[in-house]
Design an enzyme around this catalytic site. Structure first.
Site, mmCIF file in Angstrom:
data_model
loop_
_atom_site.group_PDB
_atom_site.id
_atom_site.type_symbol
_atom_site.label_atom_id
_atom_site.label_comp_id
_atom_site.label_asym_id
_atom_site.label_seq_id
_atom_site.Cartn_x
_atom_site.Cartn_y
_atom_site.Cartn_z
ATOM 1 N N CYS A 12 -40.001 17.928 45.751
ATOM 2 C CA CYS A 12 -41.090 17.190 46.391
ATOM 3 C C CYS A 12 -41.219 17.752 47.813
ATOM 4 O O CYS A 12 -40.354 18.503 48.272
ATOM 5 C CB CYS A 12 -40.729 15.714 46.460
ATOM 6 S SG CYS A 12 -39.206 15.445 47.374
ATOM 7 N N HIS A 40 -29.635 16.000 46.615
ATOM 8 C CA HIS A 40 -28.681 15.743 45.535
ATOM 9 C C HIS A 40 -28.808 16.803 44.457
ATOM 10 O O HIS A 40 -29.251 16.541 43.342
ATOM 11 C CB HIS A 40 -28.906 14.335 44.968
ATOM 12 C CG HIS A 40 -28.292 13.285 45.822
ATOM 13 N ND1 HIS A 40 -28.645 11.967 45.790
ATOM 14 C CD2 HIS A 40 -27.302 13.385 46.741
ATOM 15 C CE1 HIS A 40 -27.910 11.294 46.658
ATOM 16 N NE2 HIS A 40 -27.092 12.137 47.254
ATOM 17 N N HIS A 74 -32.510 11.743 53.079
ATOM 18 C CA HIS A 74 -32.248 10.332 52.758
ATOM 19 C C HIS A 74 -32.176 9.453 54.001
ATOM 20 O O HIS A 74 -32.189 8.234 53.885
ATOM 21 C CB HIS A 74 -30.905 10.195 52.034
ATOM 22 C CG HIS A 74 -30.789 11.035 50.808
ATOM 23 N ND1 HIS A 74 -29.986 12.148 50.736
ATOM 24 C CD2 HIS A 74 -31.397 10.933 49.612
ATOM 25 C CE1 HIS A 74 -30.099 12.689 49.534
ATOM 26 N NE2 HIS A 74 -30.941 11.979 48.832
ATOM 27 N N HIS A 124 -26.270 4.469 47.078
ATOM 28 C CA HIS A 124 -27.142 5.603 47.364
ATOM 29 C C HIS A 124 -27.336 5.757 48.878
ATOM 30 O O HIS A 124 -27.564 4.769 49.581
ATOM 31 C CB HIS A 124 -28.500 5.393 46.677
ATOM 32 C CG HIS A 124 -29.334 6.630 46.656
ATOM 33 N ND1 HIS A 124 -30.098 7.028 47.733
ATOM 34 C CD2 HIS A 124 -29.510 7.576 45.711
ATOM 35 C CE1 HIS A 124 -30.707 8.163 47.434
ATOM 36 N NE2 HIS A 124 -30.368 8.520 46.213
ATOM 37 N N GLU A 126 -29.759 6.777 50.747
ATOM 38 C CA GLU A 126 -31.009 6.239 51.323
ATOM 39 C C GLU A 126 -30.897 4.728 51.522
ATOM 40 O O GLU A 126 -31.269 4.194 52.575
ATOM 41 C CB GLU A 126 -32.192 6.548 50.392
ATOM 42 C CG GLU A 126 -33.484 5.927 50.897
ATOM 43 C CD GLU A 126 -34.535 5.773 49.806
ATOM 44 O OE1 GLU A 126 -34.787 6.742 49.074
ATOM 45 O OE2 GLU A 126 -35.112 4.678 49.691
ATOM 46 N N CYS A 195 -42.319 5.928 46.796
ATOM 47 C CA CYS A 195 -42.716 7.285 47.195
ATOM 48 C C CYS A 195 -43.781 7.835 46.241
ATOM 49 O O CYS A 195 -43.593 7.825 45.029
ATOM 50 C CB CYS A 195 -41.455 8.134 47.134
ATOM 51 S SG CYS A 195 -41.752 9.848 46.954
ATOM 52 N N SER A 223 -28.560 12.848 41.084
ATOM 53 C CA SER A 223 -29.903 12.621 41.640
ATOM 54 C C SER A 223 -30.548 11.406 40.983
ATOM 55 O O SER A 223 -30.820 11.397 39.778
ATOM 56 C CB SER A 223 -30.761 13.870 41.402
ATOM 57 O OG SER A 223 -32.130 13.527 41.423
ATOM 58 N N ASN A 225 -33.571 10.103 41.292
ATOM 59 C CA ASN A 225 -34.932 10.231 40.747
ATOM 60 C C ASN A 225 -34.943 11.062 39.471
ATOM 61 O O ASN A 225 -35.764 10.836 38.576
ATOM 62 C CB ASN A 225 -35.909 10.748 41.807
ATOM 63 C CG ASN A 225 -35.649 12.174 42.205
ATOM 64 O OD1 ASN A 225 -36.005 13.087 41.482
ATOM 65 N ND2 ASN A 225 -35.002 12.383 43.343
ATOM 66 N N SER A 267 -35.397 16.849 43.536
ATOM 67 C CA SER A 267 -34.420 17.673 44.265
ATOM 68 C C SER A 267 -34.032 18.922 43.474
ATOM 69 O O SER A 267 -33.049 19.584 43.810
ATOM 70 C CB SER A 267 -33.172 16.825 44.564
ATOM 71 O OG SER A 267 -32.722 16.189 43.382
#
Ligand code: SF4
Length: 291
Positions: A12, A40, A74, A124, A126, A195, A223, A225, A267
């Site tokens: 991204c 990640h 993050h 996590h 973030e 996001c 990761s 996501n 990622s």
């Protein structure tokens, strides 16, 4: 076999920006310690380490022996930012703009007297970072089933989410929270900090499930996501495997399948995706040759 690539996958813009900033620093000869892994993805981290960038896994500035530290995409909590300033360190701040927006939302809600509920994984980075902007008024709840919700909630509640959750899960979380605790809450503010990049990749994966009978999801096992993409594909009834590298692909997974989908988390670098596609083509050729 036909290989179908998702229309949106891989790095991204937040991750691409973070990696580019780190590469630029390394090219300028700057010695940098990153507070945690930049992204990640172990392959990307290994590439960066080859350029002399050091990773400090505990994400604190204590004991850093370079003049420059990097904050990852993050983000970090407010006390870490202050600690970096107090130590007089130079900072390369690659915090993604979506994460910064979530941190601002958390701080604003806390300053206005709301207890901030973060729907996310408490381990996590973030989420840990955003919690650090709640001025001590934050609670992290992991699941929409609310098992870890405390018995008592303050009357004013703010709700935000880990940026990479799906809109469906966030909506379910808010709705379950309202149903379960409306008797305790007098005011609730929901801030949508999801996001766009992740939701776009999720939509592309969902579309791809219409056309394929097997899905390969590429990305770091750590990761969040990427894991969500695999969950989404499975939830749509598609046999799905999550791999980090091409070497993890097993030829027997592909037996009896014709249309193979390939998608990847935010990622995941292009070189990992290309290597997986090349390996699937190789498996297909070997299978054809033995028929
Ligand atoms: S997935 Fe979204 S929030 Fe995370 S770095 Fe990428 S753009 Fe930013």
């Amino acid at each position: 076999m036909n290989i179908h690539r998702a229309s949106d996958m891989g790095f991204c813009f937040g991750v691409r920006r973070a990696v580019d900033m780190m590469k630029e620093a390394a090219a300028n000869g700057t010695r940098v310690t990153t507070l945690g892994q930049v992204v990640h993805n172990p392959q990307v981290v290994a590439e960066l380490q080859k350029t002399g960038i050091t990773v400090k896994e505990d994400r604190s500035a204590e004991g850093v022996d370079t003049e420059t530290v990097a904050i990852t995409a993050h983000g970090v909590g407010e006390t870490v930012v202050r600690d970096i300033e107090d130590r007089g360190l130079q900072v390369i701040d690659t915090t993604c703009q979506f994460v910064s927006r979530s941190q601002r939302a958390a701080r604003n809600l806390a300053e206005r007297g709301f207890t901030v509920i973060i729907f996310g994984d408490p381990t996590h980075p973030e989420v840990k970072g955003v919690l650090g902007w709640c001025r001590g008024r934050g609670i992290v709840i992991k699941n929409e089933s609310l098992e870890d919700l405390p018995d008592y909630l303050p009357a004013k509640i703010g709700v935000i989410s880990q940026t990479t959750h799906t809109p469906e899960r966030f909506a379910a979380f808010v709705s379950n929270l309202m149903r379960a605790r409306i008797d305790q809450i007098t005011e609730i503010r929901v801030v949508n900090v999801l996001c766009n990049a992740t939701t776009s990749q999720q939509a592309a994966t969902r579309d791809l499930t219409e056309d394929v009978d097997l899905m390969i999801v590429v990305g770091g096992h750590n990761s969040a996501n990427t894991r969500h993409l695999a969950e989404l594909s499975r939830a749509n009834g598609i046999e799905t495997y999550h791999v980090e590298t091409a070497e993890e692909l097993e030829p027997q997974w592909f037996e009896g399948h014709e249309d193979i989908g390939v998608t990847a988390g935010a990622s995941t670098p292009d070189f990992s995706i290309d290597a997986v596609v090349a390996r699937i083509e190789e498996i297909d050729q070997l299978a054809s040759a033995t028929v």
